[in-house]
Scaffold this motif. Structure first.
Motif, mmCIF file in Angstrom:
data_model
loop_
_atom_site.group_PDB
_atom_site.id
_atom_site.type_symbol
_atom_site.label_atom_id
_atom_site.label_comp_id
_atom_site.label_asym_id
_atom_site.label_seq_id
_atom_site.Cartn_x
_atom_site.Cartn_y
_atom_site.Cartn_z
ATOM 1 N N ARG A 153 52.002 -68.211 164.766
ATOM 2 C CA ARG A 153 51.035 -69.163 165.317
ATOM 3 C C ARG A 153 51.315 -70.576 164.792
ATOM 4 N N HIS A 154 51.582 -70.688 163.513
ATOM 5 C CA HIS A 154 51.879 -71.994 162.907
ATOM 6 C C HIS A 154 53.109 -72.634 163.541
ATOM 7 N N LEU A 155 54.095 -71.816 163.880
ATOM 8 C CA LEU A 155 55.346 -72.339 164.443
ATOM 9 C C LEU A 155 55.280 -72.569 165.949
ATOM 10 N N GLY A 156 54.124 -72.291 166.551
ATOM 11 C CA GLY A 156 53.937 -72.682 167.945
ATOM 12 C C GLY A 156 53.924 -71.574 168.971
ATOM 13 N N ALA A 157 53.866 -70.317 168.561
ATOM 14 C CA ALA A 157 53.809 -69.226 169.532
ATOM 15 C C ALA A 157 52.589 -69.384 170.435
ATOM 16 N N GLY A 158 52.769 -69.118 171.736
ATOM 17 C CA GLY A 158 51.668 -69.247 172.676
ATOM 18 C C GLY A 158 50.794 -68.020 172.719
ATOM 19 N N LYS A 159 51.409 -66.842 172.643
ATOM 20 C CA LYS A 159 50.682 -65.570 172.631
ATOM 21 C C LYS A 159 51.328 -64.665 171.591
ATOM 22 N N ILE A 160 50.490 -63.929 170.853
ATOM 23 C CA ILE A 160 50.984 -63.033 169.812
ATOM 24 C C ILE A 160 50.419 -61.640 170.050
ATOM 25 N N ILE A 161 51.316 -60.663 170.126
ATOM 26 C CA ILE A 161 50.951 -59.255 170.287
ATOM 27 C C ILE A 161 51.304 -58.550 168.982
ATOM 28 N N ALA A 162 50.348 -57.830 168.407
ATOM 29 C CA ALA A 162 50.567 -57.167 167.123
ATOM 30 C C ALA A 162 50.391 -55.665 167.285
ATOM 31 N N THR A 163 51.313 -54.887 166.712
ATOM 32 C CA THR A 163 51.214 -53.441 166.757
ATOM 33 C C THR A 163 51.145 -52.865 165.342
ATOM 34 N N GLY A 164 50.637 -51.650 165.245
ATOM 35 C CA GLY A 164 50.570 -50.986 163.946
ATOM 36 C C GLY A 164 49.813 -49.686 164.056
ATOM 37 N N ARG A 165 49.645 -49.011 162.929
ATOM 38 C CA ARG A 165 48.950 -47.728 162.902
ATOM 39 C C ARG A 165 47.501 -47.852 162.442
ATOM 40 N N ASN A 166 47.214 -48.865 161.619
ATOM 41 C CA ASN A 166 45.913 -48.989 160.975
ATOM 42 C C ASN A 166 44.951 -49.774 161.867
ATOM 43 N N LEU A 167 43.967 -49.096 162.425
ATOM 44 C CA LEU A 167 43.032 -49.749 163.352
ATOM 45 C C LEU A 167 42.246 -50.862 162.684
ATOM 46 N N GLN A 168 41.796 -50.630 161.461
ATOM 47 C CA GLN A 168 41.022 -51.646 160.756
ATOM 48 C C GLN A 168 41.862 -52.898 160.526
ATOM 49 N N ALA A 169 43.110 -52.699 160.126
ATOM 50 C CA ALA A 169 43.995 -53.844 159.903
ATOM 51 C C ALA A 169 44.299 -54.562 161.206
ATOM 52 N N LEU A 170 44.440 -53.828 162.303
ATOM 53 C CA LEU A 170 44.686 -54.455 163.603
ATOM 54 C C LEU A 170 43.489 -55.300 164.023
ATOM 55 N N ASP A 171 42.286 -54.787 163.808
ATOM 56 C CA ASP A 171 41.082 -55.562 164.143
ATOM 57 C C ASP A 171 41.047 -56.872 163.356
ATOM 58 N N LYS A 172 41.432 -56.819 162.100
ATOM 59 C CA LYS A 172 41.430 -58.022 161.265
ATOM 60 C C LYS A 172 42.452 -59.041 161.761
ATOM 61 N N LEU A 173 43.567 -58.548 162.309
ATOM 62 C CA LEU A 173 44.600 -59.462 162.795
ATOM 63 C C LEU A 173 44.112 -60.323 163.961
ATOM 64 N N ARG A 174 43.111 -59.839 164.675
ATOM 65 C CA ARG A 174 42.556 -60.653 165.774
ATOM 66 C C ARG A 174 41.873 -61.912 165.243
ATOM 67 N N THR A 175 41.394 -61.854 164.018
ATOM 68 C CA THR A 175 40.758 -63.032 163.431
ATOM 69 C C THR A 175 41.796 -63.954 162.791
ATOM 70 N N GLU A 176 43.043 -63.495 162.711
ATOM 71 C CA GLU A 176 44.083 -64.261 162.031
ATOM 72 C C GLU A 176 45.164 -64.768 162.979
#
Length: 311
Positions: A153-176
C-alpha cells in the motif's frame, strides 16, 4: 565477549565466550544493540539454507542494529562466518552497514528489517511495482506477509488481495490495507474472477498447492503478464510445474532472495525501507529477551511474535 555460539550443525545456540572482533581496512566493529531471530537465521544456523557456508563454531544471527565506535546508529547484515549478529560486538563488512534514521529505535529496526525487506525488495527490485497495480500476497498472515500488505500500500498498490489460513489474522489485514482476503480453501474458486479483473503482481510466501493454483489461474486468464515473485516456502519446497505454464502465457516467474538480488541492491532496499519506517508505522509484534536467554528463546520463538535479543 559474550555471544550466541553454534558449535555444530543443527545445534541450538548457547550463550558463551567468543573472541573479540578486530576492525581492518574492509570491516568495522559494531556494538550490537539488538538482533532478531528469523527463519533465515534459524536455517543458516542449522546449515539447511542454500546460502549456508559455515565453519563451526560461529555466532548465530544474520542481521541487527547497533552502533559504530563513533556512536552512529546503524543496521547491518552479518553473513560472513563466524561473525553473526548475536553478540556484544561483531565484525561487519563496511559495505554491509546502513545508517539508521535518528528517530528509529534500533530495537524496532532489528525487529522489522528482515521481514520488511522481503516484500520491499521483491516489489521494488524484482516486480518493479507500478502505482495503481493489483498485488496478491499469498501467505499474508505471517509476520512478513502482514508487513507486505502495508508495504504494498505504501508503495502505491491500487488493490491488495491477501490469502492465508488464519481467519482472525485475515480479518485484521482488512484494517491494515487489504481490500480482499481469502482463505487458502477459498482461493481456487475465487481465482478465475480475480484474474479476469486483473492481478499484476503475486508475492508468494508459501509455494506448494496454493502457488500452483495461482499460476494455473494466471495461465487460464489469457496473455496478460502476471509477475509472480517467489519469496518463501512454508507450504513445501517442491511443486510439479508443467513447462507449458511458462510457454503458453504471460506468466513471469521469478524469485527474490539472497542471490537473486545483488548485495548492493539488497542493502539499498533495506535502507529505503528503514527510512520509510521512520516516517510511518511498520511495527510488528515482538518480544525483547536478553541474549543470555538464547538457548531457551531459540526453541520458543514462533512466527506470530518475533524474538529480539537485546544487549
Amino acid at each position: 565477549m559474550k555471544a550466541a555460539m553454534v558449535n555444530g550443525a543443527g545445534e541450538t545456540p548457547v550463550y558463551a565466550d567468543f573472541r573479540e572482533p578486530q576492525a581492518d581496512d574492509h570491516h568495522r566493529v559494531v556494538r550490537v544493540k539488538a538482533a532478531a531471530i528469523s527463519q533465515l537465521a534459524k536455517a543458516r544456523a542449522a546449515g539447511t539454507h542454500y546460502s549456508s557456508a559455515i565453519v563451526h563454531p560461529f555466532i548465530a544471527g544474520i542481521d541487527g542494529a547497533g552502533y559504530l565506535s563513533s556512536g552512529e546508529p546503524v543496521y547491518f547484515l552479518a553473513f560472513s562466518s563466524p561473525w553473526g549478529s548475536m553478540a556484544e560486538r561483531t565484525l561487519v563488512a563496511t559495505q554491509a552497514i546502513v545508517p539508521l534514521p535518528a528517530t528509529l529505535d534500533p530495537v524496532i529496526a532489528a525487529a522489522i528489517a528482515n521481514p520488511g525487506m522481503s516484500s520491499w525488495t521483491a516489489l521494488t527490485r524484482r516486480a518493479h511495482l507500478r502505482k495503481g497495480e493489483t498485488v496478491l500476497i499469498n501467505g499474508a498472515t505471517g509476520t512478513s506477509g502482514n508487513l507486505a500488505v502495508r508495504i504494498a500500500r505504501h508503495l502505491g498498490a491500487g488493490k491488495i488481495i491477501a490469502t492465508g489460513r488464519n481467519l482472525q489474522a485475515l480479518d485484521k489485514l482488512r484494517t491494515e490495507g487489504a481490500d480482499i482476503t481469502l482463505t487458502l480453501d477459498q482461493l481456487p474458486a475465487e481465482l478465475p474472477a480475480l484474474m479476469e479483473q486483473g492481478i499484476d503482481v503475486v508475492l508468494d510466501y508459501l509455494w506448494g498447492q496454493s502457488a500452483l493454483d495461482i499460476m494455473l489461474a494466471a495461465v487460464a486468464g489469457g496473455d496478460k503478464v502476471v509477475r509472480f515473485v517467489q519469496i518463501g516456502s512454508l507450504s513445501g519446497q517442491e511443486i510439479s510445474l508443467h513447462s507449458k505454464l511458462l510457454r503458453s502465457s504471460g506468466l513471469t516467474l521469478m524469485g527474490s532472495g539472497l542471490g537473486s538480488v545483488s548485495n548492493a541492491e539488497l542493502l539499498a532496499s533495506i535502507g529505503e525501507f528503514l527510512q520509510a519506517a521512520a516516517l510511518r508505522d511498520f511495527s510488528i509484534p515482538f518480544r525483547q529477551r536478553p541474549l543470555s536467554e538464547v538457548n531457551n528463546a531459540w526453541s520458543e520463538d514462533d512466527s506470530r511474535c518475533r524474538t529480539v535479543f537485546t544487549l
